[in-house]
Design an enzyme around this catalytic site. Structure first.
Site, PDB file in Angstrom:
ATOM      1  CG  ASP A   1      -6.352  -4.281  -3.018  1.00 37.40           C
ATOM      2  OD1 ASP A   1      -7.124  -3.303  -2.907  1.00 37.40           O
ATOM      3  OD2 ASP A   1      -5.148  -4.213  -2.728  1.00 37.40           O
TER       4      ASP A   1
ATOM      5  CB  SER B   1      -0.928  -0.052   1.211  1.00 29.19           C
ATOM      6  OG  SER B   1      -1.967   0.858   1.091  1.00 29.19           O
TER       7      SER B   1
ATOM      8  NE  ARG C   1      -8.300   1.774  11.236  1.00 27.77           N
ATOM      9  CZ  ARG C   1      -7.330   1.150  10.586  1.00 27.77           C
ATOM     10  NH1 ARG C   1      -6.778   1.730   9.529  1.00 27.77           N
ATOM     11  NH2 ARG C   1      -6.912  -0.016  10.987  1.00 27.77           N
TER      12      ARG C   1
ATOM     13  CG  HIS D   1      -5.631  -2.466   0.430  1.00 29.57           C
ATOM     14  ND1 HIS D   1      -4.675  -2.590  -0.561  1.00 29.57           N
ATOM     15  CD2 HIS D   1      -5.135  -1.559   1.310  1.00 29.57           C
ATOM     16  CE1 HIS D   1      -3.655  -1.783  -0.290  1.00 29.57           C
ATOM     17  NE2 HIS D   1      -3.905  -1.160   0.826  1.00 29.57           N
TER      18      HIS D   1
END
Lengths: 227, 396
Positions: free
Chosen positions: B335, B169, B239, B368
């Protein structure tokens, strides 16, 4: 150059190759040794359908090549990466388009052209990406195949090609003569051609295509871009 | 420049993120005025510090060092118990004795990026000019700034060339930047589930998160630490939104479905009736206890600004021209944040540059987050790639 001349030319080099192969006794497939022998040392090579990386490693270690692979299965990619090779998970039918022109000296398609969806397109791409192409394939004109179909009336199934018609990944079978026609069609030149008999030895007679087409269980062609 | 060994930082309840900011539970390398960090935004950051952890032993040839680059919510605590949460390191599945990145064989370095909140200079660090936390007075940082700082750490450790640089990432962006900026210092690059530039969709998700933080009145224009406050609600919402993007539809369905949380039926209210709601709320709350809201702003911005090709005349292949680094890229089928197409785009550029590159797409329904989870196929290719690189440079 006629097939007869090609065969004469091949006889000299290939006797040597087969001796080398025997000496190597590495257990490598005969057609892979033959292909490796066709590749000039130190070349840049792309192997399409590189499997577990056997040919790539052979090329890297015995010919000092910068050898890269494309492989459909992740297991194959993992095996190649673990050997320290550069292998990309991908599909020849799609991903060859993404390679720049002239990126390689040789592009190899070993025992895979019959499994591609677009054999002609793949061959054209190979000769765009590389200045030479090496193609090996099972010859459907081999006498046993013909006999099988004639006698049994069913799609041939052999030790090398054990699939049944409905579960085979091999969707575009051809004979040596069919392949020579395709080579003409895409305007490529044949630099060398070798037919291997059922025991994996080169057919050692200077004979016309039609005979090779009967006696060869598989064939290996070294092609070059014309012009 | 000075080293300090692991120091105990008192964690103050009302500002958890500050606890690790200046005196973290990590080794810290401090760069004084003589060694400023040059910034892409112009100007320099000085003085500044980098917090880092190491695992294993650097060999005599200094040839077995592997740098791990962390993602947005990660830090230097790759393979040790986290000093704030008490949980295992975020990549203990992959890094450790006998693991695919084997700390019995390799010297593994984890660092906190600049802009972070776990001991490298970031917005929660004290600004020496004012004696108060930087807040938004910290210049905007880029992925390249982070990597430049890491290179200064690697210099300090006396390592000329890293055996491998590994990250997923945002960490993968750093790997790509390392390979582009310091090709001769990276033998093997392993960018995972990443992209050479942040997509419009990903920038959009980040903007939602930032707006959630900035809309929280407790954010106080970024000055909450000085006011002994914290935009907890805003950061938690950021978040929660981000966490959805790290998972896949099928993994959410498999984990939670439409199951209800500790209740027989619907309550006909806005309580967290569904397990998935309860889970997201927990994720948001847990994050707030260990992460600084302004760091979240800075790091998401760094990712948004990342566009490696733009630094090389718009041609990604030029970033890797004549590189001798060997690459292996990995993506995961489910992902949708950093897709297989993103990885293939990098592979094509590396092919065009003639770089030795491998690529595998791993089957996973975990989205992901798969790169942080137990994925045997991913572990297998990691081990294969790292060990082959080690053989090539003669590391036992």
């Amino acid at each position: 150059m006629s097939p007869r001349d090609l065969a004469i030319k091949d006889l000299k080099t290939h006797d040597l190759t087969m001796r080398e192969a025997a000496r190597a006794s590495s257990g490598a497939r005969v057609d892979l040794l033959l292909i490796a022998e066709m590749v000039r040392p130190g070349s840049r090579v792309l192997d399409i359908g590189s499997g577990d990386g056997e040919l790539l490693e052979l090329l890297a270690t015995t010919r000092g090549c910068d050898a890269r692979g494309i492989e459909l299965s992740r297991e194959g990619v993992n095996a190649g990466v673990a050997r320290g090779l550069a292998v990309i998970q991908g599909d020849a039918d799609i991903d060859l388009a993404d390679y720049p022109d002239n990126a390689f000296d040789y592009v190899i398609l070993s025992q895979t052209i019959q499994a591609t969806r677009r054999p002609k397109w793949v061959l054209e791409q190979m000769l765009r990406v590389g200045s030479r192409a090496i193609v090996s394939f099972p010859n459907f004109g081999f006498w046993r195949m013909r006999l099988d179909l004639l006698v049994n009336g069913k799609m041939p199934s052999t030790e090398n090609l054990p699939y049944r018609w409905h579960d085979t990944p091999n969707i575009h079978f051809c004979t040596i003569r069919d392949f020579v026609d395709l080579v003409d069609e895409v305007g490529a030149g044949i630099e060398r051609a070798v037919a291997l008999d059922a025991s994996g030895h080169p057919v050692r007679f200077n004979l016309p295509w039609a005979v090779w087409n009967l006696l060869g269980e598989q064939a290996v062609f070294l092609l070059s871009r014309k012009g | 420049m000075s080293d300090s060994d692991t120091t105990s930082g008192e964690i103050r309840a009302f500002e958890p993120a500050r606890g690790e900011a200046d005196h973290p539970h990590s080794a810290v390398l401090r760069f004084g005025a003589d060694m400023p960090l040059q910034l892409d935004a112009g100007g320099v950051l000085t003085p500044f510090q980098i917090a880092y952890q190491t695992y294993g032993t650097l060999n005599a040839a200094r040839s077995n060092a592997i740098l791990i680059c962390h993602a947005l919510s990660g830090d230097q605590h790759v393979a040790n118990v986290h000093p704030v949460t008490g949980k295992p390191g975020w990549w203990e599945t992959l890094v450790g004795p006998g693991k695919p990145i084997d700390t019995d064989r390799y010297f593994v370095i984890g660092t906190n990026v600049v802009g972070g909140c776990m001991g490298s200079t970031g917005p929660s660090s004290l600004n020496p000019a004012t004696g108060a936390p930087y807040g938004l007075d910290l210049p905007i940082l880029t992925i390249r700034d982070m990597v430049r700082a890491q290179a200064m750490l690697v210099d300090h450790l006396g390592i000329e060339r890293l055996l491998a640089v590994v990250g997923g990432s945002m960490g993968g962006m750093q790997v790509l930047q390392w390979a582009a900026s310091y090709p001769e210092r990276v033998f093997a690059a392993f960018p995972i589930a990443t992209a050479a530039r942040h997509s419009a969709q990903n920038i959009a998700f980040h903007e939602v998160g930032r707006q959630a933080i900035m809309a929280d009145p407790e954010w106080r224009a970024g000055r909450y630490l000085a006011d002994a406050s914290s935009p907890r609600r805003g950061l938690a919402v950021a978040r929660m939104a981000a966490h959805i993007t790290y998972m896949s539809d099928s993994s959410l369905h498999r984990k939670f479905g439409r199951r209800l949380q500790d209740r027989e039926g619907r309550t006909f209210s806005f309580d967290a009736d569904f397990q998935v709601e309860s889970y997201l709320r927990y994720q948001g709350e847990a994050f707030v206890d260990r992460f600084d809201a302004n760091s979240y702003l800075y790091m998401t911005r760094a990712m948004d600004y990342f566009d490696l090709a733009a630094d090389y005349g718009g041609v990604l292949a030029n970033a890797f021209k004549a590189t001798k680094t060997r690459f292996c890229l990995v993506s995961f089928t489910s992902d949708w944040l950093f897709t297989t197409a993103d990885s293939r785009n990098i592979v094509h550029a590396l092919n065009a540059a003639g770089a030795p590159v491998s690529f595998a797409e791993i089957e996973s329904d975990k989205g992901h987050d798969a790169f942080l989870l137990d994925e045997p196929e991913f572990f297998a290719i990691t081990r294969g790639f790292i060990d082959a690189a080690a053989r090539a440079v003669g590391v036992n």
